[in-house]
Design an enzyme around this catalytic site. Sequence first.
Site, PDB file in Angstrom:
ATOM      1  N   TYR A   1      33.349  -5.685 -24.246  1.00  0.00           N
ATOM      2  CA  TYR A   1      33.826  -4.472 -23.605  1.00  0.00           C
ATOM      3  C   TYR A   1      32.637  -3.631 -23.195  1.00  0.00           C
ATOM      4  CZ  TYR A   1      38.798  -3.784 -23.986  1.00  0.00           C
ATOM      5  OH  TYR A   1      40.127  -3.804 -23.789  1.00  0.00           O
TER       6      TYR A   1
ATOM      7  N   ARG B   1      26.017   1.197 -20.371  1.00  0.00           N
ATOM      8  CA  ARG B   1      24.677   1.800 -20.412  1.00  0.00           C
ATOM      9  C   ARG B   1      24.690   3.233 -19.885  1.00  0.00           C
ATOM     10  NH1 ARG B   1      20.438   2.041 -16.697  1.00  0.00           N
ATOM     11  NH2 ARG B   1      18.381   2.169 -17.662  1.00  0.00           N
TER      12      ARG B   1
HETATM   13  C1  LIG Z   1      18.674  -0.051 -13.817  1.00  0.00           C
HETATM   14  C2  LIG Z   1      18.685  -0.621 -15.212  1.00  0.00           C
HETATM   15  C3  LIG Z   1      19.826  -1.278 -15.655  1.00  0.00           C
HETATM   16  C4  LIG Z   1      19.839  -1.797 -16.955  1.00  0.00           C
HETATM   17  N1  LIG Z   1      20.977  -2.393 -17.355  1.00  0.00           N
HETATM   18  C5  LIG Z   1      21.042  -2.882 -18.596  1.00  0.00           C
HETATM   19  C6  LIG Z   1      22.233  -3.463 -19.058  1.00  0.00           C
HETATM   20  O1  LIG Z   1      23.212  -3.544 -18.337  1.00  0.00           O
HETATM   21  N2  LIG Z   1      22.261  -3.956 -20.337  1.00  0.00           N
HETATM   22  C7  LIG Z   1      21.159  -3.897 -21.153  1.00  0.00           C
HETATM   23  O2  LIG Z   1      21.206  -4.357 -22.307  1.00  0.00           O
HETATM   24  N3  LIG Z   1      20.037  -3.312 -20.756  1.00  0.00           N
HETATM   25  C8  LIG Z   1      19.948  -2.799 -19.508  1.00  0.00           C
HETATM   26  N4  LIG Z   1      18.825  -2.202 -19.114  1.00  0.00           N
HETATM   27  C9  LIG Z   1      17.713  -2.115 -20.078  1.00  0.00           C
HETATM   28  C10 LIG Z   1      17.923  -1.073 -21.151  1.00  0.00           C
HETATM   29  O3  LIG Z   1      18.521   0.082 -20.643  1.00  0.00           O
HETATM   30  C11 LIG Z   1      16.545  -0.765 -21.692  1.00  0.00           C
HETATM   31  O4  LIG Z   1      16.015  -1.954 -22.268  1.00  0.00           O
HETATM   32  C12 LIG Z   1      16.569   0.253 -22.820  1.00  0.00           C
HETATM   33  O5  LIG Z   1      17.512   1.240 -22.609  1.00  0.00           O
HETATM   34  C13 LIG Z   1      15.197   0.898 -23.008  1.00  0.00           C
HETATM   35  O6  LIG Z   1      15.080   1.874 -22.021  1.00  0.00           O
HETATM   36  P1  LIG Z   1      13.818   2.688 -21.648  1.00  0.00           P
HETATM   37  O7  LIG Z   1      14.213   4.133 -21.660  1.00  0.00           O
HETATM   38  O8  LIG Z   1      12.627   2.301 -22.414  1.00  0.00           O
HETATM   39  O9  LIG Z   1      13.539   2.217 -20.153  1.00  0.00           O
HETATM   40  P2  LIG Z   1      14.442   2.366 -18.858  1.00  0.00           P
HETATM   41  O10 LIG Z   1      15.872   2.329 -19.163  1.00  0.00           O
HETATM   42  O11 LIG Z   1      13.918   1.404 -17.865  1.00  0.00           O
HETATM   43  O12 LIG Z   1      14.092   3.866 -18.357  1.00  0.00           O
HETATM   44  C14 LIG Z   1      12.855   4.189 -17.765  1.00  0.00           C
HETATM   45  C15 LIG Z   1      13.016   5.483 -16.978  1.00  0.00           C
HETATM   46  O13 LIG Z   1      11.739   5.868 -16.489  1.00  0.00           O
HETATM   47  C16 LIG Z   1      11.858   6.271 -15.140  1.00  0.00           C
HETATM   48  N5  LIG Z   1      10.539   6.049 -14.528  1.00  0.00           N
HETATM   49  C17 LIG Z   1       9.955   4.873 -14.252  1.00  0.00           C
HETATM   50  N6  LIG Z   1       8.732   5.063 -13.711  1.00  0.00           N
HETATM   51  C18 LIG Z   1       8.529   6.400 -13.667  1.00  0.00           C
HETATM   52  C19 LIG Z   1       7.461   7.215 -13.230  1.00  0.00           C
HETATM   53  N7  LIG Z   1       6.343   6.692 -12.727  1.00  0.00           N
HETATM   54  N8  LIG Z   1       7.576   8.568 -13.324  1.00  0.00           N
HETATM   55  C20 LIG Z   1       8.721   9.112 -13.844  1.00  0.00           C
HETATM   56  N9  LIG Z   1       9.794   8.382 -14.262  1.00  0.00           N
HETATM   57  C21 LIG Z   1       9.688   7.047 -14.185  1.00  0.00           C
HETATM   58  C22 LIG Z   1      12.966   5.375 -14.601  1.00  0.00           C
HETATM   59  O14 LIG Z   1      13.546   5.928 -13.431  1.00  0.00           O
HETATM   60  C23 LIG Z   1      13.925   5.338 -15.769  1.00  0.00           C
HETATM   61  O15 LIG Z   1      14.822   6.418 -15.751  1.00  0.00           O
HETATM   62  C24 LIG Z   1      18.722  -1.669 -17.826  1.00  0.00           C
HETATM   63  C25 LIG Z   1      17.583  -0.991 -17.386  1.00  0.00           C
HETATM   64  C26 LIG Z   1      17.555  -0.476 -16.084  1.00  0.00           C
HETATM   65  C27 LIG Z   1      16.319   0.284 -15.625  1.00  0.00           C
END
Ligand SMILES: Cc1cc2nc3c(=O)[nH]c(=O)nc-3n(C[C@H](O)[C@H](O)[C@H](O)COP(=O)(O)OP(=O)(O)OC[C@H]3O[C@@H](n4cnc5c(N)ncnc54)[C@H](O)[C@@H]3O)c2cc1C
Length: 391
Positions: A211, A104
């Site tokens: 992997y 990730r």
């Molecule tokens: C720590 C973590 C580990 C993960 N590990 C895995 C994994 O190993 N395998 C897998 O399949 N999926 C994993 N996921 C889920 C996967 O990454 C997500 O489902 C996918 O990438 C969609 O991501 P997203 O950008 O919508 O949300 P997210 O990846 O959750 O990103 C949201 C971002 O918004 C930021 N944020 C939150 N609230 C605020 C705010 N109020 N103001 C400003 N910024 C804010 C957070 O810091 C983060 O950077 C993980 C998610 C997280 C958060």
Amino acid sequence: MNVAIIGGGIGGMCAALSLLQRGVNVTVYEQANELKEVGAGLRVTPNASRILRRMGLGEILHQSAIQTTELLYYRWEDGRVLAQQVLGNSIEIKFGAPYYHIHRAALHQLISDAVPREHIKLDQKCVRIEPMGDALGVHFANGDVAQANVVIGADGIHSVVRKQLHGEDRPRFSGDVAYRGLIPATRLAEWTRAPTQKIWVGPNSHFVQTYAGPDYINFIALVPGVADRESWSREGSLSELAEKFHGWDERIHELLANTDRVMCWPLYDRDPLPQWTVGHVTLLGDAAHPMLPYLGQGAAQAIEDAALIGKCLAGVTPQEVPTALAVYERLRRTRTAHIQLGARSEGNIYHLPDGQEQRKRDAAFQEMTGANASRDEWLFAYDVLAEPQPQ
Ligand SMILES: Cc1cc2nc3c(=O)[nH]c(=O)nc-3n(C[C@H](O)[C@H](O)[C@H](O)COP(=O)(O)OP(=O)(O)OC[C@H]3O[C@@H](n4cnc5c(N)ncnc54)[C@H](O)[C@@H]3O)c2cc1C
């Protein structure tokens, strides 16, 4: 036009890149004070790799990821092969894009490296959005306020933007917890290093080994557990995990014996939202459609959202934003809701107890042998940018 993206995860960064590549001015506001991601392995299926290629990230993705050659399903107790699906080049031929596994953090980095630094503001935790003249004011915990014509909430499962638009919603506990581990590849026997995805299915649980980039073997174990704080970053107990797989294939225990630590998180999702957008504010990625990991589509769906929002907002004036966001939402809501609900039922199929239903499932798995991912055609063949724009 100024677009503010709240959250610099995979979804937020990919949306920034998609908008910048279409000439839309954008700033990402991320609450963390550095761009450092955690997590473990993710799969990047053809519906997402196709988009990343179009964004010019195909080569770096290919270098940072592992192209998965086969998907193997095993029976839980004796490790007998239930199905052997061909991936590798045949996926590329069938769907026009590859199937990868990647860490990730590596996926996040390769996307965010492509977004020029002046478009990213760190240490900015959004607390609320308010009208500000003709535009919107985004308020941050440190007292800063930014003005924007569009706000995209890409702030993950605990989204502040979603809460403001739609109120507090109730996370739904799946009954399962996920354990995730990473093991240095050099520590393990040769069998683990084949670039395959291996899934052991059994009563109430399943175990997946893949992997996560060239140096690490990744596993995720899905088992019944108790509801706890919804967090990605809690450490779990290795001995408890080994106990849960008592009586399963020895190879699982070989992996666990070589693992230093596991992360453990309770699996929650939400029911699909009936509406994402209010005026000039919308949602993207996990903020819009948090899903269980059983279809491996969390990152892929955020990437699809990102590609489409770039297309919908390209060349739009501030007055045209509500219509553009309504089109984005209309094109994304049905597919993501289908995947959110599909992920729930996929878990039930994997976790069947031994008996008549399980034998039926195993017979269906047998039929997949040799075929190239026809079971997942609805997911992989989809091209979000080929959707006709509704008038
Ligand atoms: C720590 C973590 C580990 C993960 N590990 C895995 C994994 O190993 N395998 C897998 O399949 N999926 C994993 N996921 C889920 C996967 O990454 C997500 O489902 C996918 O990438 C969609 O991501 P997203 O950008 O919508 O949300 P997210 O990846 O959750 O990103 C949201 C971002 O918004 C930021 N944020 C939150 N609230 C605020 C705010 N109020 N103001 C400003 N910024 C804010 C957070 O810091 C983060 O950077 C993980 C998610 C997280 C958060």
